[in-house]
Scaffold this motif. Structure first.
Motif, PDB file in Angstrom:
ATOM      1  N   VAL A  77     -15.079 -30.356  13.303  1.00  0.00           N
ATOM      2  CA  VAL A  77     -14.043 -30.751  14.009  1.00  0.00           C
ATOM      3  C   VAL A  77     -13.174 -29.809  14.477  1.00  0.00           C
ATOM      4  CG1 VAL A  77     -12.026 -32.415  14.093  1.00  0.00           C
ATOM      5  CG2 VAL A  77     -14.130 -33.218  12.865  1.00  0.00           C
ATOM      6  N   ARG A  78     -12.996 -29.575  15.911  1.00  0.00           N
ATOM      7  CA  ARG A  78     -12.372 -28.456  16.463  1.00  0.00           C
ATOM      8  C   ARG A  78     -10.969 -28.812  16.361  1.00  0.00           C
ATOM      9  NH1 ARG A  78     -11.059 -27.679  21.572  1.00  0.00           N
ATOM     10  NH2 ARG A  78     -12.424 -29.110  22.219  1.00  0.00           N
ATOM     11  N   ASP A  79      -9.963 -28.026  15.590  1.00  0.00           N
ATOM     12  CA  ASP A  79      -8.487 -28.528  15.726  1.00  0.00           C
ATOM     13  C   ASP A  79      -7.858 -27.840  16.774  1.00  0.00           C
ATOM     14  OD1 ASP A  79      -6.375 -29.429  14.661  1.00  0.00           O
ATOM     15  OD2 ASP A  79      -6.166 -27.693  13.048  1.00  0.00           O
ATOM     16  N   SER A  80      -7.249 -28.474  17.294  1.00  0.00           N
ATOM     17  CA  SER A  80      -6.319 -28.184  18.601  1.00  0.00           C
ATOM     18  C   SER A  80      -5.071 -27.317  18.303  1.00  0.00           C
ATOM     19  CB  SER A  80      -5.796 -29.218  19.441  1.00  0.00           C
ATOM     20  OG  SER A  80      -6.968 -30.218  19.779  1.00  0.00           O
ATOM     21  N   SER A  81      -4.943 -26.704  19.114  1.00  0.00           N
ATOM     22  CA  SER A  81      -3.481 -25.763  18.972  1.00  0.00           C
ATOM     23  C   SER A  81      -2.464 -26.499  18.991  1.00  0.00           C
ATOM     24  CB  SER A  81      -3.466 -24.608  19.752  1.00  0.00           C
ATOM     25  OG  SER A  81      -3.531 -25.163  21.333  1.00  0.00           O
ATOM     26  N   LEU A  82      -1.221 -25.907  18.524  1.00  0.00           N
ATOM     27  CA  LEU A  82       0.083 -26.681  18.275  1.00  0.00           C
ATOM     28  C   LEU A  82       0.477 -26.739  20.106  1.00  0.00           C
ATOM     29  CD1 LEU A  82       1.843 -24.860  15.547  1.00  0.00           C
ATOM     30  CD2 LEU A  82       0.929 -27.136  15.544  1.00  0.00           C
ATOM     31  N   HIS A 108      -3.524 -56.686  15.511  1.00  0.00           N
ATOM     32  CA  HIS A 108      -4.671 -56.331  14.620  1.00  0.00           C
ATOM     33  C   HIS A 108      -4.385 -55.034  13.895  1.00  0.00           C
ATOM     34  CE1 HIS A 108      -8.684 -56.201  13.118  1.00  0.00           C
ATOM     35  NE2 HIS A 108      -8.612 -57.440  13.103  1.00  0.00           N
ATOM     36  N   THR A 109      -4.591 -54.987  12.468  1.00  0.00           N
ATOM     37  CA  THR A 109      -4.508 -53.759  11.766  1.00  0.00           C
ATOM     38  C   THR A 109      -5.573 -52.896  11.975  1.00  0.00           C
ATOM     39  OG1 THR A 109      -3.432 -54.960   9.715  1.00  0.00           O
ATOM     40  CG2 THR A 109      -4.264 -52.942   9.200  1.00  0.00           C
ATOM     41  N   ARG A 110      -5.181 -51.632  12.612  1.00  0.00           N
ATOM     42  CA  ARG A 110      -6.359 -50.532  12.726  1.00  0.00           C
ATOM     43  C   ARG A 110      -6.141 -49.279  12.009  1.00  0.00           C
ATOM     44  NH1 ARG A 110      -9.008 -52.420  17.547  1.00  0.00           N
ATOM     45  NH2 ARG A 110      -8.999 -54.718  17.451  1.00  0.00           N
ATOM     46  N   GLU A 111      -6.827 -48.478  12.060  1.00  0.00           N
ATOM     47  CA  GLU A 111      -6.461 -47.246  11.418  1.00  0.00           C
ATOM     48  C   GLU A 111      -6.406 -46.091  12.505  1.00  0.00           C
ATOM     49  OE1 GLU A 111      -8.478 -46.647   7.333  1.00  0.00           O
ATOM     50  OE2 GLU A 111      -9.848 -46.621   8.532  1.00  0.00           O
ATOM     51  N   THR A 112      -5.507 -45.203  12.225  1.00  0.00           N
ATOM     52  CA  THR A 112      -4.967 -44.074  13.144  1.00  0.00           C
ATOM     53  C   THR A 112      -5.228 -42.810  12.311  1.00  0.00           C
ATOM     54  OG1 THR A 112      -3.659 -43.228  14.809  1.00  0.00           O
ATOM     55  CG2 THR A 112      -2.704 -44.189  12.776  1.00  0.00           C
ATOM     56  N   LEU A 152     -11.316 -40.194  12.624  1.00  0.00           N
ATOM     57  CA  LEU A 152      -9.658 -40.367  12.252  1.00  0.00           C
ATOM     58  C   LEU A 152      -9.207 -38.917  12.179  1.00  0.00           C
ATOM     59  CD1 LEU A 152     -10.361 -42.731   9.544  1.00  0.00           C
ATOM     60  CD2 LEU A 152      -9.401 -43.268  11.747  1.00  0.00           C
ATOM     61  N   SER A 153      -9.834 -37.897  12.739  1.00  0.00           N
ATOM     62  CA  SER A 153      -8.993 -36.497  12.788  1.00  0.00           C
ATOM     63  C   SER A 153      -8.169 -36.573  14.224  1.00  0.00           C
ATOM     64  CB  SER A 153      -9.919 -35.393  13.098  1.00  0.00           C
ATOM     65  OG  SER A 153     -10.856 -35.633  14.146  1.00  0.00           O
ATOM     66  N   VAL A 154      -8.243 -37.541  15.015  1.00  0.00           N
ATOM     67  CA  VAL A 154      -7.412 -37.797  16.269  1.00  0.00           C
ATOM     68  C   VAL A 154      -6.895 -39.015  16.374  1.00  0.00           C
ATOM     69  CG1 VAL A 154      -8.767 -35.912  17.544  1.00  0.00           C
ATOM     70  CG2 VAL A 154      -9.499 -38.278  17.608  1.00  0.00           C
ATOM     71  N   TYR A 207     -16.483 -36.802  21.873  1.00  0.00           N
ATOM     72  CA  TYR A 207     -15.254 -36.598  22.417  1.00  0.00           C
ATOM     73  C   TYR A 207     -14.206 -35.798  21.450  1.00  0.00           C
ATOM     74  CZ  TYR A 207     -10.280 -37.366  23.466  1.00  0.00           C
ATOM     75  OH  TYR A 207      -8.840 -36.967  23.797  1.00  0.00           O
ATOM     76  N   VAL A 208     -14.447 -35.794  20.150  1.00  0.00           N
ATOM     77  CA  VAL A 208     -13.813 -34.979  19.046  1.00  0.00           C
ATOM     78  C   VAL A 208     -14.135 -33.484  19.270  1.00  0.00           C
ATOM     79  CG1 VAL A 208     -13.446 -34.721  16.594  1.00  0.00           C
ATOM     80  CG2 VAL A 208     -13.428 -36.888  17.439  1.00  0.00           C
ATOM     81  N   GLU A 209     -15.591 -33.439  19.315  1.00  0.00           N
ATOM     82  CA  GLU A 209     -16.023 -32.001  19.541  1.00  0.00           C
ATOM     83  C   GLU A 209     -15.623 -31.319  20.859  1.00  0.00           C
ATOM     84  OE1 GLU A 209     -20.185 -32.360  18.743  1.00  0.00           O
ATOM     85  OE2 GLU A 209     -19.520 -32.419  16.715  1.00  0.00           O
ATOM     86  N   ARG A 210     -15.430 -32.162  21.784  1.00  0.00           N
ATOM     87  CA  ARG A 210     -15.297 -31.455  23.370  1.00  0.00           C
ATOM     88  C   ARG A 210     -13.715 -31.877  23.747  1.00  0.00           C
ATOM     89  NH1 ARG A 210     -18.494 -34.411  27.168  1.00  0.00           N
ATOM     90  NH2 ARG A 210     -17.683 -32.749  28.515  1.00  0.00           N
ATOM     91  N   ARG A 211     -12.926 -32.367  22.990  1.00  0.00           N
ATOM     92  CA  ARG A 211     -11.815 -32.787  23.628  1.00  0.00           C
ATOM     93  C   ARG A 211     -10.944 -31.757  24.205  1.00  0.00           C
ATOM     94  NH1 ARG A 211     -10.980 -32.541  18.049  1.00  0.00           N
ATOM     95  NH2 ARG A 211      -8.800 -31.682  17.461  1.00  0.00           N
ATOM     96  N   SER A 212     -10.203 -31.994  25.473  1.00  0.00           N
ATOM     97  CA  SER A 212      -9.581 -30.993  26.062  1.00  0.00           C
ATOM     98  C   SER A 212      -8.692 -31.792  27.056  1.00  0.00           C
ATOM     99  CB  SER A 212     -10.313 -30.144  27.138  1.00  0.00           C
ATOM    100  OG  SER A 212     -10.972 -30.635  27.836  1.00  0.00           O
TER     101      SER A 212
END
Length: 499
Positions: free
Chosen positions: A293-298, A342-346, A440-442, A472-477
């Motif tokens: 998982v690529r972590d985005s910069s601040l 509805h209860t979901r996870e973020t 769940l990393s985003v 999406y998680v790997e390519r997000r921008s």
């Protein structure tokens, strides 16, 4: 000896072995690969199984096989060629351009060079070395298409020239795209070429059990990866180095060492019968066990959060005039409550209430248990095309995505983002640990890559869900978010304009 390719274009460097296939004793087998199989499959059948593991059916001219309806893509190639290339390099074009046919030119930079055979006399005495140069196949053409009719057109052509001519006539210029990538090309009628194909395949195919039911993974030390047939014997005392495939009827006793990349072919007398590919049961096994998982910069996170707040405020202001009419319609048909949470996870598995306009009857959750047997979804989610739990107002709200307007509040308070994976409850997220950790990393989103690209083909929706979430998680921008938002609005307005 055999020259080692210095810089293969798309695949791992080939090991400098006299032959790429070994018997359990570690001795080289003759170069003749004709008639040999592994797990009951020859090189051509392994090629088909490999691509089927990605949801791709290989189609050739004159081939009498059935063109299945559940394949996600069709790989159109000539009858003499086997190919290996990275499909991921073409997915952007297939997903965003959505061509009827993607014409691909494969460049094979792996010069086979030459091999040196040992020439002996009638008494088996050495005479000389004979240098044999391999034929050069620097490039070949293939086609990728999601259209079954195009695949049938290709298959029914009497020869490659006719097939290309028909294809260009069928797929108009604006409906096709072209691409050029590096890959590996093999002649299926050349014995040494097919041997190299299997040798290369066992290095890039990480999960052959996706479409080969007989394959079993053996846990060994030294970092080796060993796949064995269900009907073979591998002693725990045997030593393996590198990737190895062991065929049916073979015995690898204690004390034996097999150095990979190596194939221990099937015992001809115990060759298994091929099973049929079950396209509906193919699992997306190409997902990494621990997604990188690529972590985005601040700065990137701050830009995305600011963008979300601005869009959420705009959305709330623009949708505010609609609220009185929606609330009145819900109250007149089924009374209160107006909203359903509805209860979901973020992010980091934190739970929150995902809000929507109530579109179902008040006893919808109780009815869901009774309707479980009629679930039409292939994954953990519940879906029915004509869901009896929907109210008349709710059916209208769902049709035009109006029920999701209250989620602008979830975005504003930070539970959700405008673009991200679909928000799911804890029970759904337990189905695939790798998928769960990635998504769940985003923050989940109102819309996302899966929502704009899903095909809704029977038996593939859950596979697509996992695939597009991780992609999406790997390519997000920021720009990918813009493209997804644009496609979302285009889909909604197209839906409205059709009515």
């Amino acid at each position: 000896m055999r020259l080692v390719d210095p810089k293969p274009a798309a695949l791992p460097v080939r090991a400098a072995l006299a032959e790429p296939d070994l018997v359990p004793a570690g001795q080289a087998l003759p170069g003749n690969a004709a008639g040999r199989t592994i797990w009951g499959f020859d090189a051509l059948q392994l090629h088909n199984r490999y691509w089927a593991s990605f949801g791709v059916q290989v189609v050739r001219q004159g081939e009498p096989s059935e063109i299945v309806t559940h394949a996600e893509l069709y790989l159109l190639t000539d009858p003499n060629t086997l190919t290996l290339f990275r499909l991921s390099r073409l997915m952007d074009t297939l997903n965003w351009v959505e061509p009827t046919a993607l014409f691909v030119r494969l460049h094979d930079a792996n010069e086979r060079g030459y091999r040196e055979n040992t020439v002996v006399d009638a008494d088996g005495k050495f005479v000389r070395f004979q240098r044999v140069y391999a034929a050069s196949r620097s490039q070949t053409r293939i086609v990728l298409t999601p259209d079954r009719e195009v695949a049938q057109l290709w298959q029914s052509s009497p020869d490659p020239q006719t097939a290309w001519r028909r294809l260009r006539r069928f797929a108009k210029r604006i409906e096709r795209a072209t691409s050029s990538i590096d890959g590996n090309v093999y002649d299926r009628h050349d014995e040494r070429d097919t041997t190299w194909f299997v040798h290369d395949l066992l290095q890039v195919w990480k999960h052959p059990d996706t479409t080969v039911m007989r394959a079993r993974k053996v846990e060994v030390s030294r970092g080796a990866t060993v796949w064995r047939d269900a009907q073979c014997k591998v002693d725990p005392g045997a030593t393996f180095i590198g990737p190895v495939w062991v065929g049916a009827g073979r015995i690898v006793p204690a004390g034996q060492t097999v150095i990979g990349p190596a194939v221990v072919w099937d015992d001809p007398s115990r060759r298994p019968v091929n099973d049929v590919i079950s396209w509906l049961n193919i699992e997306p096994r190409d997902i990494p066990e621990d997604p990188q998982v690529r972590d985005s910069s601040l700065f990137g996170k701050a830009v995305k959060r600011t963008f979300d707040i601005i869009l959420a405020l705009i959305g709330m202001i623009c949708s505010a005039p609609i609220y009185p009419f929606v609330l009145l319609a819900i109250w007149l048909e089924d009374g209160r409550p107006f909203f359903f949470g509805h209860t979901r996870e973020t992010l980091h598995s934190r739970e929150f209430k995902c809000w929507k306009f109530r579109s179902m009857r008040k006893d919808a959750e109780k009815m869901k248990a009774e309707l479980k047997a009629k679930n039409q979804a292939d994954g953990p989610q519940f879906f029915m095309e004509n869901d009896p739990r929907l109210t008349r107002v709710g059916r209208f709200l769902r049709k035009y995505n109006l029920d999701e307007f209250p989620q602008f509040w979830n975005v504003l308070v930070g539970d959700m983002s405008f673009v991200g994976p679909r928000p799911s409850p804890r029970a759904e997220n337990q189905y695939c640990p790798a998928w769960r950790e990635a998504r769940l990393s985003v923050r989940p989103g109102i819309t996302g890559l899966w929502q704009v690209n899903r095909t809704r083909r029977a038996g593939t929706d859950f596979q697509e869900w996992i695939k597009f979430d991780i992609e999406y998680v790997e390519r997000r921008s920021f720009w990918l978010d813009i493209v997804i938002i644009w496609k979302t609005f285009a889909n909604v307005f197209f839906k409205i304009s059709r009515k």
